[in-house]
Scaffold this active site. Structure first.
Site, PDB file in Angstrom:
ATOM      1  N   ASN A  71       0.850  -1.192   0.000  1.00 29.93           N
ATOM      2  CA  ASN A  71       0.000   0.000   0.000  1.00 29.93           C
ATOM      3  C   ASN A  71       0.879   1.233   0.000  1.00 29.93           C
ATOM      4  OD1 ASN A  71      -0.223   1.893   2.518  1.00 29.93           O
ATOM      5  ND2 ASN A  71       0.182  -0.151   3.351  1.00 29.93           N
ATOM      6  N   GLY A  74      -0.349   6.897   2.072  1.00 30.47           N
ATOM      7  CA  GLY A  74       0.204   8.226   2.335  1.00 30.47           C
ATOM      8  C   GLY A  74      -0.542   8.987   3.415  1.00 30.47           C
ATOM      9  N   ASN A 129       3.112   6.612  15.599  1.00 35.17           N
ATOM     10  CA  ASN A 129       3.605   5.981  14.371  1.00 35.17           C
ATOM     11  C   ASN A 129       4.754   6.804  13.819  1.00 35.17           C
ATOM     12  OD1 ASN A 129       4.041   4.801  11.914  1.00 35.17           O
ATOM     13  ND2 ASN A 129       1.957   5.112  11.119  1.00 35.17           N
ATOM     14  N   CYS A 132       5.901   5.288   9.206  1.00 32.94           N
ATOM     15  CA  CYS A 132       5.140   5.157   7.958  1.00 32.94           C
ATOM     16  C   CYS A 132       6.111   5.191   6.788  1.00 32.94           C
ATOM     17  CB  CYS A 132       4.117   6.290   7.819  1.00 32.94           C
ATOM     18  SG  CYS A 132       3.318   6.220   6.197  1.00 32.94           S
ATOM     19  N   ASN A 196       5.838  -2.140  11.529  1.00 35.98           N
ATOM     20  CA  ASN A 196       5.139  -1.496  10.427  1.00 35.98           C
ATOM     21  C   ASN A 196       5.471  -2.271   9.150  1.00 35.98           C
ATOM     22  OD1 ASN A 196       3.746   0.368   8.790  1.00 35.98           O
ATOM     23  ND2 ASN A 196       4.282   2.050  10.158  1.00 35.98           N
ATOM     24  N   GLY A 221       0.905  -8.473   5.176  1.00 34.02           N
ATOM     25  CA  GLY A 221       0.352  -9.803   4.904  1.00 34.02           C
ATOM     26  C   GLY A 221       1.330 -10.900   5.289  1.00 34.02           C
ATOM     27  N   GLY A 270      -4.453  -6.929  10.568  1.00 37.09           N
ATOM     28  CA  GLY A 270      -4.684  -5.880   9.583  1.00 37.09           C
ATOM     29  C   GLY A 270      -5.117  -6.424   8.245  1.00 37.09           C
TER      30      GLY A 270
HETATM   31  C1  SIN Z   1      -0.123   4.975   4.948  1.00 41.52           C
HETATM   32  O1  SIN Z   1      -1.122   5.656   5.186  1.00 41.52           O
HETATM   33  O2  SIN Z   1       0.624   5.266   4.018  1.00 41.52           O
HETATM   34  C2  SIN Z   1       0.235   3.782   5.773  1.00 41.52           C
HETATM   35  C3  SIN Z   1       0.628   4.185   7.136  1.00 41.52           C
HETATM   36  C4  SIN Z   1       1.724   3.346   7.707  1.00 41.52           C
HETATM   37  O3  SIN Z   1       2.082   2.292   7.179  1.00 41.52           O
HETATM   38  O4  SIN Z   1       2.279   3.729   8.745  1.00 41.52           O
END
Ligand code: SIN
Length: 314
Positions: A71, A74, A129, A132, A196, A221, A270
């Site tokens: 993913n 962002g 967090n 990211c 993460n 995953g 998740g």
């Molecule tokens: C994202 O929104 O890009 C994912 C956030 C993350 O993995 O910390």
């Protein structure tokens, strides 16, 4: 037979179950609440929220990969003020235990978020967090830099005070994860979220260009589960008293137990929820059953079991 004590603690917060949503995969729980009551799981870890509303990265933002997905969202989100006004009351109404995840572009932004949240009632813990992978500038992945991670956690700790437990979310994409973990714990983190997503990339062979609008993305995953188990094991060995919220490819009770044996006190689900929205509930009941079958009287008795010498039972 004694009733199994399935509860867990993160800092001073108590949870009846160690099974949580993973930040980013269930937003603030509204979609999952169609499938089960949110108070039936340990807690809801909300999508990392920033100070201002944010659109996130360009599309496409997802790609399927072998045993996983990438993913590059962002950090799309409503911003902290709207989140406090709409999402927290919703979660309180659902009687969910709430772990708010925050993300920032600067040390000051994290402190601002902590300041806005410190007087909000009903929050069990704060996930900070700092890892990211989907930021424009890799230099902004605080968790890749020991000093920057310490500064963020120190700023949040000073601002939020001593009441709300802080969980620092770390990246596996570092050379010395244990050193980063030790640094954030010294700076005031009560617990760690590991791991993460792992930075990855897919090339679209039709266009011969990167598939994701953001070029790179975070891999999640089952493909990353062994990386997560390794990270949890290494960090628990170095910091056995620091609770770990384990995550990365858990979709069964066996997967969750693996993380618990490695040293996790709780486990987030998740990616599995995308294909099976009741995964949290099935993992929870499978884990309970497995602990019983293996003769544990409490979840705590299984935490870090893989570190004990052979022959030690509980
Ligand atoms: C994202 O929104 O890009 C994912 C956030 C993350 O993995 O910390």
């Amino acid at each position: 037979m004694n009733e199994l004590d399935f509860s867990t603690t993160i800092g001073n917060a108590w949870f009846p179950s160690p099974i949580f949503t993973a930040s980013g995969c269930a937003s603030s729980g509204r979609e999952l609440a169609q499938f089960f009551p949110l108070h039936d799981i340990g807690g809801v870890v909300t999508k990392s929220v920033m100070n201002k509303a944010r659109h996130g990265r360009p599309t496409p933002r997802m790609a399927e990969t072998p045993s996983g997905m990438l993913n590059s969202i962002g950090l799309q989100g409503p911003g902290i003020d709207a989140f406090i006004a709409k999402d927290i009351p919703y979660l309180i109404e659902q009687k969910a235990r709430i772990i708010v995840s925050i993300a920032g572009e600067t040390v000051e932004e994290y402190a601002t978020l902590a300041r806005k949240l410190r007087s909000v009632a009903g929050i069990s813990a704060l996930e900070v967090n700092i890892s990211c992978p989907n930021v424009e500038n890799r230099g902004l992945v605080f968790a890749c830099d020991p000093d920057a991670s310490r500064r963020v956690i120190d700023g949040v700790r000073r601002t939020i005070g001593g009441e709300i437990p802080i969980i620092a979310k770390l990246s596996p994409d570092v050379t010395d994860l244990v050193a980063i973990a030790q640094g954030v714990v010294e700076s005031g983190a009560d617990a760690l979220a590991l791991i993460n997503t792992v930075l990855g990339m897919v090339i679209n062979l039709d266009t011969m260009r990167p598939h994701l609008g953001g070029t790179t993305g975070g891999l999640s995953g089952p493909a990353i589960r062994p990386i997560a188990v390794r990270a949890i094991y290494q960090v628990h060995a170095a910091l056995p008293k620091t609770p770990i919220l384990g995550m990365g490819g858990v979709s069964t009770g066996r997967d969750a137990l693996e993380m618990i044996a490695a040293g996790a006190s709780a486990v987030s689900i998740g990616t599995a929820s995308f294909t099976n929205p009741t995964a949290l509930i099935s993992v929870q009941s499978e884990l309970k059953e497995l602990l019983r079958i293996k003769g544990f009287e409490s979840l705590r008795g299984a935490v870090g079991f893989a570190h004990r010498p052979e022959g030690v039972v509980q």
